[in-house]
Design a protein around this motif. Structure first.
Motif, short mmCIF file in Angstrom:
data_model
loop_
_atom_site.label_atom_id
_atom_site.label_comp_id
_atom_site.label_asym_id
_atom_site.label_seq_id
_atom_site.Cartn_x
_atom_site.Cartn_y
_atom_site.Cartn_z
N SER A 1 47.81 29.88 42.02
CA SER A 1 47.00 31.10 42.19
C SER A 1 45.53 30.77 42.42
CB SER A 1 47.13 31.99 40.95
OG SER A 1 46.50 31.39 39.83
N GLY A 2 45.10 29.60 41.95
CA GLY A 2 43.69 29.24 42.09
C GLY A 2 42.77 30.16 41.33
N SER A 3 43.31 30.91 40.39
CA SER A 3 42.53 31.91 39.66
C SER A 3 42.72 31.74 38.16
CB SER A 3 42.95 33.32 40.07
OG SER A 3 42.79 33.53 41.45
N ILE A 4 41.60 31.75 37.44
CA ILE A 4 41.63 31.65 36.00
C ILE A 4 40.99 32.90 35.42
CG2 ILE A 4 41.68 29.15 35.78
CD1 ILE A 4 38.65 29.13 35.64
N ILE B 1 40.84 30.42 28.18
CA ILE B 1 40.76 30.44 29.64
C ILE B 1 42.07 29.89 30.20
CG2 ILE B 1 39.48 29.68 31.66
CD1 ILE B 1 37.93 31.49 29.70
N ALA B 2 42.75 30.70 30.99
CA ALA B 2 44.09 30.33 31.45
C ALA B 2 44.29 30.74 32.90
CB ALA B 2 45.14 31.02 30.57
N TRP B 3 45.31 30.13 33.52
CA TRP B 3 45.72 30.59 34.86
C TRP B 3 46.18 32.03 34.74
CZ3 TRP B 3 43.96 27.59 38.43
CH2 TRP B 3 43.95 26.21 38.28
N LEU B 4 45.80 32.85 35.70
CA LEU B 4 46.14 34.27 35.60
C LEU B 4 47.63 34.54 35.42
CD1 LEU B 4 43.76 36.09 38.12
CD2 LEU B 4 43.34 35.26 35.80
N PRO B 5 48.52 33.84 36.14
CA PRO B 5 49.95 34.14 35.97
C PRO B 5 50.49 33.79 34.59
CG PRO B 5 49.56 33.02 38.05
CD PRO B 5 48.30 32.88 37.25
N GLU B 6 49.71 33.08 33.77
CA GLU B 6 50.16 32.69 32.44
C GLU B 6 49.57 33.55 31.33
OE1 GLU B 6 51.13 27.96 32.63
OE2 GLU B 6 49.00 28.49 32.45
N VAL C 1 48.32 36.08 45.85
CA VAL C 1 47.20 35.73 44.98
C VAL C 1 46.44 37.00 44.59
CG1 VAL C 1 45.00 34.52 44.86
CG2 VAL C 1 46.99 33.37 45.84
N ALA C 2 46.25 37.90 45.54
CA ALA C 2 45.56 39.16 45.26
C ALA C 2 46.35 39.98 44.23
CB ALA C 2 45.37 39.96 46.55
N LYS D 1 58.08 38.93 36.60
CA LYS D 1 58.11 37.48 36.72
C LYS D 1 56.83 37.03 37.41
CE LYS D 1 63.15 37.24 37.16
NZ LYS D 1 64.29 36.80 38.01
N ARG D 2 56.50 35.77 37.20
CA ARG D 2 55.33 35.23 37.87
C ARG D 2 55.50 35.35 39.38
NH1 ARG D 2 55.45 29.95 34.20
NH2 ARG D 2 54.19 30.64 32.44
N LEU D 3 54.39 35.68 40.04
CA LEU D 3 54.43 35.84 41.49
C LEU D 3 54.38 34.50 42.21
CD1 LEU D 3 52.00 38.90 41.82
CD2 LEU D 3 54.47 38.90 42.18
N VAL D 4 53.92 33.48 41.52
CA VAL D 4 53.82 32.15 42.12
C VAL D 4 54.62 31.17 41.26
CG1 VAL D 4 51.61 32.51 43.26
CG2 VAL D 4 51.64 31.75 40.90
N PRO D 5 55.32 30.20 41.88
CA PRO D 5 56.15 29.27 41.12
C PRO D 5 55.34 28.37 40.20
CG PRO D 5 55.99 28.61 43.43
CD PRO D 5 55.40 29.98 43.33
N ASP D 6 54.12 28.02 40.61
CA ASP D 6 53.24 27.20 39.80
C ASP D 6 51.99 28.02 39.52
OD1 ASP D 6 51.46 25.43 38.70
OD2 ASP D 6 51.57 23.94 40.30
N PRO D 7 51.69 28.35 38.24
CA PRO D 7 50.53 29.19 37.94
C PRO D 7 49.23 28.67 38.56
CG PRO D 7 51.88 28.92 35.99
CD PRO D 7 52.45 28.00 37.03
#
Length: 282
Positions: free
Chosen positions: A272-275, A246-251, A54-55, A263-269
């Motif tokens: 990350s719990g981060s926008i 406003i979007a999920w960070l991995p997107e 996440v970091a 590639k995205r670090l998490v399978p589901d954006p």
């Protein structure tokens, strides 16, 4: 980036409690942290094993945002809550697009300030960039001191960065008013780049772990607070949001990744719990 050896603690450093800037540095593999921070970080990983990922997601968002701004003509940056220098610092990312870019870093943590100054001096770029120790809760003071460095031209657009820091302002603090005061000082054509932790839309499967992490951070000198997507969106009031809003960070703007193979670090954006978002001042 070349790793900086762990120095003696600068004057004013609180080593009685772990600190978010130093913990974040440890999550990212840095060395500007002390035993109390590492112990905290290790417990955090045990509680929530994906916290390092996440970091990194947050750090990569910062890099993509700065790269987008530099490619779109922003040559100067004010990075509030900049933290300890690690891979992909603002001045380095911006310089990869525009060697003439300038940056003023601001952080309240003495370790972050000391390491940032060391890095700029080692790279031989201290004359072009600047580092300030200060509390972002005082916009007029930070703005005045940032301009006094000579690194920023208040007549030209500035990239204001508050990535991974607003959640350290609690619900009893005027976070929205603080952001709006900074935005009011920016010239037309400036941008505001920010990210935030949220509970909105986050998968519920690891909810207990996330709750325990929040409780754990209360032991540190820097507890954090979640805000809803709607609350975060209010920080961008009066700005023109850059797509996709406003979007999920991995997107957010993966096209700006340094490596096209990223590639995205998490399978589901949403995991990350981060926008985050980027807004332009008309």
């Amino acid at each position: 980036m070349t790793q900086i050896p762990e120095p003696d603690a600068p004057e004013g450093v609180d080593l009685e409690r772990p600190n978010a800037a130093r913990i974040y540095d440890w999550f990212l593999g840095g060395t500007a942290n002390w035993a109390i921070d590492r112990e905290f970080g290790e417990r955090a990983v045990q509680t929530f094993p994906m916290i390092k990922t996440v970091a990194r997601t947050n750090r990569e968002f910062l890099g993509r945002g700065v790269r987008y701004l530099a490619r779109n003509g922003i040559e100067q940056f004010l990075d509030l809550g900049s933290g300890v220098p690690t891979v992909g610092n603002v001045h380095q990312v911006a310089a990869s697009v525009n060697p003439n870019a300038r940056c003023v870093y601001v952080d309240i943590e003495p370790v972050a300030v000391a390491h940032s100054q060391i890095l700029l001096e080692r790279e031989g770029v201290a004359a072009r960039h600047a580092v300030l120790q200060g509390d972002l809760r005082n916009p007029s003071d930070i703005w005045r001191r940032a301009l006094d460095t000579g690194a920023l031209d208040p007549q030209r657009p500035i990239g204001l960065i508050m990535v991974g820091v607003l959640y350290f302002l609690g619900p009893d603090e005027p976070a929205r008013q603080i952001v709006q005061q900074y935005l009011s000082l920016l010239p037309s054509g400036s941008y505001f780049l920010s990210s935030h932790l949220t509970g909105d839309g986050v998968p519920t499967g690891d909810g207990e772990s996330r709750d325990r992490i929040r409780e754990q951070y209360k032991e540190s000198s820097t507890p954090f607070h979640l805000r809803s997507r709607a609350e975060f969106s209010e920080f961008f009031e009066g700005l023109d949001l850059v797509e996709p809003g406003i979007a999920w960070l991995p997107e957010w703007h993966l096209d700006e990744a340094e490596s096209k193979a990223t590639k995205r670090l998490v399978p589901d954006p949403a995991f990350s719990g981060s926008i985050g978002g980027l807004g332009r001042k008309p």
